[in-house]
Scaffold this motif. Structure first.
Motif, PDB file in Angstrom:
ATOM      1  N   VAL A  10       4.748  12.146  -5.043  1.00 32.31           N
ATOM      2  CA  VAL A  10       3.414  12.546  -4.624  1.00 32.31           C
ATOM      3  C   VAL A  10       3.364  12.753  -3.120  1.00 32.31           C
ATOM      4  O   VAL A  10       2.791  13.724  -2.624  1.00 32.31           O
ATOM      5  N   PHE A  11       3.974  11.850  -2.370  1.00 33.22           N
ATOM      6  CA  PHE A  11       3.902  11.940  -0.918  1.00 33.22           C
ATOM      7  C   PHE A  11       4.720  13.111  -0.362  1.00 33.22           C
ATOM      8  O   PHE A  11       4.601  13.453   0.804  1.00 33.22           O
ATOM      9  N   ARG A  12       5.546  13.755  -1.202  1.00 34.59           N
ATOM     10  CA  ARG A  12       6.269  14.946  -0.764  1.00 34.59           C
ATOM     11  C   ARG A  12       5.305  16.047  -0.344  1.00 34.59           C
ATOM     12  O   ARG A  12       5.632  16.883   0.505  1.00 34.59           O
ATOM     13  N   THR A  13       4.122  16.069  -0.935  1.00 31.29           N
ATOM     14  CA  THR A  13       3.183  17.145  -0.637  1.00 31.29           C
ATOM     15  C   THR A  13       2.751  17.140   0.819  1.00 31.29           C
ATOM     16  O   THR A  13       2.428  18.194   1.370  1.00 31.29           O
ATOM     17  N   ALA A  14       2.739  15.975   1.457  1.00 27.89           N
ATOM     18  CA  ALA A  14       2.333  15.879   2.855  1.00 27.89           C
ATOM     19  C   ALA A  14       3.366  16.487   3.791  1.00 27.89           C
ATOM     20  O   ALA A  14       3.083  16.762   4.948  1.00 27.89           O
ATOM     21  N   ARG A  15       4.578  16.721   3.274  1.00 31.84           N
ATOM     22  CA  ARG A  15       5.646  17.256   4.120  1.00 31.84           C
ATOM     23  C   ARG A  15       5.995  18.701   3.763  1.00 31.84           C
ATOM     24  O   ARG A  15       7.005  19.229   4.216  1.00 31.84           O
ATOM     25  N   LYS A 161       2.426  -4.915   4.699  1.00 28.13           N
ATOM     26  CA  LYS A 161       3.859  -4.810   4.961  1.00 28.13           C
ATOM     27  C   LYS A 161       4.266  -5.506   6.247  1.00 28.13           C
ATOM     28  O   LYS A 161       5.380  -6.042   6.343  1.00 28.13           O
ATOM     29  N   GLU A 162       3.400  -5.503   7.238  1.00 22.70           N
ATOM     30  CA  GLU A 162       3.757  -6.067   8.540  1.00 22.70           C
ATOM     31  C   GLU A 162       3.604  -7.585   8.580  1.00 22.70           C
ATOM     32  O   GLU A 162       4.461  -8.287   9.110  1.00 22.70           O
ATOM     33  N   THR A 163       2.514  -8.088   8.009  1.00 19.37           N
ATOM     34  CA  THR A 163       2.247  -9.526   8.098  1.00 19.37           C
ATOM     35  C   THR A 163       2.670 -10.286   6.843  1.00 19.37           C
ATOM     36  O   THR A 163       2.849 -11.501   6.891  1.00 19.37           O
ATOM     37  N   GLY A 164       2.818  -9.576   5.723  1.00 17.66           N
ATOM     38  CA  GLY A 164       3.145 -10.221   4.462  1.00 17.66           C
ATOM     39  C   GLY A 164       1.965 -10.906   3.798  1.00 17.66           C
ATOM     40  O   GLY A 164       2.109 -11.482   2.717  1.00 17.66           O
ATOM     41  N   LYS A 165       0.788 -10.821   4.412  1.00 18.82           N
ATOM     42  CA  LYS A 165      -0.390 -11.494   3.870  1.00 18.82           C
ATOM     43  C   LYS A 165      -1.012 -10.690   2.727  1.00 18.82           C
ATOM     44  O   LYS A 165      -0.909  -9.473   2.666  1.00 18.82           O
ATOM     45  N   LEU A 166      -1.676 -11.415   1.837  1.00 22.46           N
ATOM     46  CA  LEU A 166      -2.357 -10.794   0.704  1.00 22.46           C
ATOM     47  C   LEU A 166      -3.823 -10.524   1.045  1.00 22.46           C
ATOM     48  O   LEU A 166      -4.408 -11.187   1.903  1.00 22.46           O
ATOM     49  N   ALA A 167      -4.399  -9.562   0.339  1.00 27.31           N
ATOM     50  CA  ALA A 167      -5.820  -9.271   0.497  1.00 27.31           C
ATOM     51  C   ALA A 167      -6.333  -8.599  -0.768  1.00 27.31           C
ATOM     52  O   ALA A 167      -5.567  -7.983  -1.518  1.00 27.31           O
ATOM     53  N   PRO A 172     -12.517   3.857  -3.556  1.00 32.59           N
ATOM     54  CA  PRO A 172     -13.404   4.670  -4.386  1.00 32.59           C
ATOM     55  C   PRO A 172     -12.635   5.718  -5.179  1.00 32.59           C
ATOM     56  O   PRO A 172     -11.509   6.096  -4.823  1.00 32.59           O
ATOM     57  N   ASN A 173     -13.243   6.171  -6.259  1.00 31.26           N
ATOM     58  CA  ASN A 173     -12.709   7.287  -7.042  1.00 31.26           C
ATOM     59  C   ASN A 173     -11.261   7.039  -7.462  1.00 31.26           C
ATOM     60  O   ASN A 173     -10.950   6.041  -8.065  1.00 31.26           O
ATOM     61  N   GLN A 174     -10.348   7.950  -7.077  1.00 34.19           N
ATOM     62  CA  GLN A 174      -8.921   7.755  -7.368  1.00 34.19           C
ATOM     63  C   GLN A 174      -8.103   7.583  -6.090  1.00 34.19           C
ATOM     64  O   GLN A 174      -6.894   7.829  -6.086  1.00 34.19           O
ATOM     65  N   ASP A 175      -8.749   7.151  -5.023  1.00 35.84           N
ATOM     66  CA  ASP A 175      -8.014   6.954  -3.770  1.00 35.84           C
ATOM     67  C   ASP A 175      -6.923   5.913  -3.976  1.00 35.84           C
ATOM     68  O   ASP A 175      -7.203   4.800  -4.440  1.00 35.84           O
ATOM     69  N   PRO A 176      -5.678   6.235  -3.622  1.00 43.29           N
ATOM     70  CA  PRO A 176      -4.583   5.270  -3.799  1.00 43.29           C
ATOM     71  C   PRO A 176      -4.429   4.345  -2.605  1.00 43.29           C
ATOM     72  O   PRO A 176      -5.017   4.579  -1.536  1.00 43.29           O
ATOM     73  N   VAL A 177      -3.646   3.313  -2.792  1.00 41.42           N
ATOM     74  CA  VAL A 177      -3.297   2.406  -1.698  1.00 41.42           C
ATOM     75  C   VAL A 177      -2.068   2.984  -1.005  1.00 41.42           C
ATOM     76  O   VAL A 177      -1.034   3.209  -1.635  1.00 41.42           O
ATOM     77  N   VAL A 178      -2.181   3.244   0.295  1.00 46.40           N
ATOM     78  CA  VAL A 178      -1.095   3.884   1.038  1.00 46.40           C
ATOM     79  C   VAL A 178      -0.901   3.179   2.381  1.00 46.40           C
ATOM     80  O   VAL A 178      -1.579   2.206   2.695  1.00 46.40           O
ATOM     81  N   GLY A 179       0.025   3.700   3.163  1.00 44.27           N
ATOM     82  CA  GLY A 179       0.253   3.175   4.502  1.00 44.27           C
ATOM     83  C   GLY A 179       0.971   1.846   4.486  1.00 44.27           C
ATOM     84  O   GLY A 179       1.950   1.655   3.765  1.00 44.27           O
ATOM     85  N   ASN A 180       0.470   0.891   5.254  1.00 45.09           N
ATOM     86  CA  ASN A 180       1.118  -0.412   5.392  1.00 45.09           C
ATOM     87  C   ASN A 180       0.746  -1.391   4.290  1.00 45.09           C
ATOM     88  O   ASN A 180       1.140  -2.557   4.341  1.00 45.09           O
ATOM     89  N   GLN A 181      -0.005  -0.935   3.310  1.00 47.85           N
ATOM     90  CA  GLN A 181      -0.431  -1.817   2.222  1.00 47.85           C
ATOM     91  C   GLN A 181       0.363  -1.518   0.953  1.00 47.85           C
ATOM     92  O   GLN A 181       0.502  -0.364   0.551  1.00 47.85           O
ATOM     93  N   VAL A 182       0.875  -2.563   0.336  1.00 45.27           N
ATOM     94  CA  VAL A 182       1.621  -2.448  -0.913  1.00 45.27           C
ATOM     95  C   VAL A 182       0.732  -2.904  -2.066  1.00 45.27           C
ATOM     96  O   VAL A 182       0.280  -4.053  -2.063  1.00 45.27           O
ATOM     97  N   PRO A 183       0.451  -2.035  -3.042  1.00 45.61           N
ATOM     98  CA  PRO A 183      -0.371  -2.467  -4.172  1.00 45.61           C
ATOM     99  C   PRO A 183       0.426  -3.367  -5.121  1.00 45.61           C
ATOM    100  O   PRO A 183       1.502  -2.999  -5.581  1.00 45.61           O
TER     101      PRO A 183
END
Length: 224
Positions: A10-15, A161-167, A172-183
């Motif tokens: 999916v993230f290939r589309t950004a490139r 990813k940086e701190t290892g902490k949970l949250a 909303p809608n179908q927005d995925p979890v991206v960036g420094n956050q691991v679902p």
């Protein structure tokens, strides 16, 4: 197909602008992932009818529309049609997010015979206990976040990813979890995920789904 493979695709589309010379014939086609259990395996928490419709109709539609949007995007990149590339971003985000989110959702679930509902162990359990005191407190906080979603969306347990902490977060809608956050765990709050069985009592759906949550899959993502 694994969630990591889907996310990478999916993230290939950004490139795409940097790979405009690649052949369209070589483009990856997204496919509907097979489930690791029968449609009726999660009953009584989630009915066979809901699982079948959710997987073969709703998720499959996201896959179909994502492939169509990516084909249009590649054509727009090849023709240097910037306006069309911009116009397609909403469809890519919605359908790409729908594909990512549902792929993780199916992996999040398991019948009792495959460990569904069995509490987390090891490092993930320790992190949950440190953050919320115990798993029951975590589930209470998570369900409160789900109940606070207005309209359609998702509730998530994520790891930074940086701190290892949970949250606990919502999207909303179908927005995925991206960036420094691991679902680690995602729960679908769209009506198609529960209405045929629970109707307007979505709070009961939030309670029952924990009996089929696959904590082993979440533990693997946490430790990866």
């Amino acid at each position: 197909m694994s969630l990591s493979a889907v996310r990478t695709s999916v993230f290939r589309t950004a490139r795409l602008q940097t790979v405009a010379k690649m052949s369209i014939a070589a483009r990856f086609k997204h496919t509907l992932p097979e489930l690791a259990y029968p449609y009726n395996a999660l009953e009584p928490a989630i009915s066979e009818e809901i699982m079948k419709i959710h997987h073969t109709k709703h998720h499959n539609t996201y896959v179909t529309n994502l492939n169509a949007a990516e084909e249009k995007l590649e054509a727009a990149v090849k023709s240097n049609d910037v306006a069309s590339q911009i116009a397609l971003q909403a469809a890519l985000k919605f359908n790409g997010g729908g594909h990512l989110n549902h792929t993780l959702f199916w992996e999040n679930l398991a019948p009792a015979s495959q460990g569904g509902g069995k509490p987390p162990t090891g490092a993930l359990a320790d992190a949950i206990n440190q953050q919320w005191g115990n798993v029951d407190n975590f589930i209470q906080k998570f369900n409160a976040a789900l109940a606070g979603i207005q309209g359609s969306g998702w509730g998530w347990l994520i790891k930074d990813k940086e701190t290892g902490k949970l949250a606990i977060i919502t999207t909303p809608n179908q927005d995925p979890v991206v960036g420094n956050q691991v679902p680690l765990i995602g729960i679908d709050t769209w009506e198609h995920a529960y209405y045929l069985q629970y109707q307007n009592n979505k709070v009961e759906y939030y309670k029952q789904i924990w009996s089929v949550i696959n904590w082993q899959a979440a533990e693997k993502r946490f430790s990866a």
